[in-house]
Design an enzyme around this catalytic site. Sequence first.
Site, PDB file in Angstrom:
ATOM      1  N   GLU A 175       0.846  -1.201   0.000  1.00 56.73           N
ATOM      2  CA  GLU A 175       0.000   0.000   0.000  1.00 56.73           C
ATOM      3  C   GLU A 175       0.873   1.239   0.000  1.00 56.73           C
ATOM      4  O   GLU A 175       1.898   1.286   0.687  1.00 56.73           O
ATOM      5  CB  GLU A 175      -0.924   0.030   1.215  1.00 56.73           C
ATOM      6  N   GLU A 211      -3.788  11.503   1.974  1.00 55.72           N
ATOM      7  CA  GLU A 211      -4.699  11.007   3.001  1.00 55.72           C
ATOM      8  C   GLU A 211      -4.805  12.048   4.108  1.00 55.72           C
ATOM      9  O   GLU A 211      -3.822  12.341   4.794  1.00 55.72           O
ATOM     10  CB  GLU A 211      -4.227   9.678   3.591  1.00 55.72           C
TER      11      GLU A 211
END
Length: 268
Positions: free
Chosen positions: A157, A162
């Site tokens: 990932e 974010e």
Amino acid sequence: MSHTRRGFLIAGGAGAAGAALGVARPAAAAAWETVINDSFASYSALEAAWNHRYPWGSDHNGSARMYGSASDRNHVYLASPGVLTIKATRITWDEGNSSADPHLPIRYHSGAVHAKQHVIVNDRFPNWEVKGEFQAPSARGTWPAFWLTGADSWPPESDILEYKGDARNWFNTYRNASGGWSSTIVNVPNPGAWHGYRAWITKVNATDVDIHYYLDGSWVGRHRGAGFVGQPMWIIINLQMEGSSGSPGPTSDTYYRARDLYVGRSRA
């Protein structure tokens, strides 16, 4: 911000920074090719390059359930040519709990898209660039993301954008199954304005990659992604809510916008 590449050039004036960091350059014969560009120019372009919702369905780790399709443009739509808009709306009825851990109550309808093209770093495609410009919400309970995740397994990932309920962007890399997270956390002035988020991913050995993260053209960090080589990854843009971004979330509609989404790679 040019999308034309020859060899291992870094956009946004960051080439010197990349060279200073010791980023290897491939042989001059290596060709650069565009994989995704102008995919928000029209609905036909959007639907040619992207699928709606998450690759695994409508639920993930927050309190928003993802909706959207070619015939349902309430939560994922082109407000203007070139700009993808995702809208999260608070619901007033009981829709049960998310099917994904930690199984939060569904309190929002929102949207996600994932690219049909995987990112896969290997000998044939040793370098990738993934970037875009975003207007991201950052209030408590809003959890926008622009990220890569393993298509066949997790990890790998890489989180390029974010926000988790405040004005800090988390550039994250999950190193490998036993190694945990690397995080570079950057305070961003006014995340709701347009900012550029970018990852440059390069193969460094038979199993590992280096991921260089950039904000508005400036290098902010380098993470080692162990075990990333040969692992296909989805590209996802989504507006999740609550969860890691806190609660309660907003009662009014929340908007997350993207433009100039670009993916390219070198072909050895």
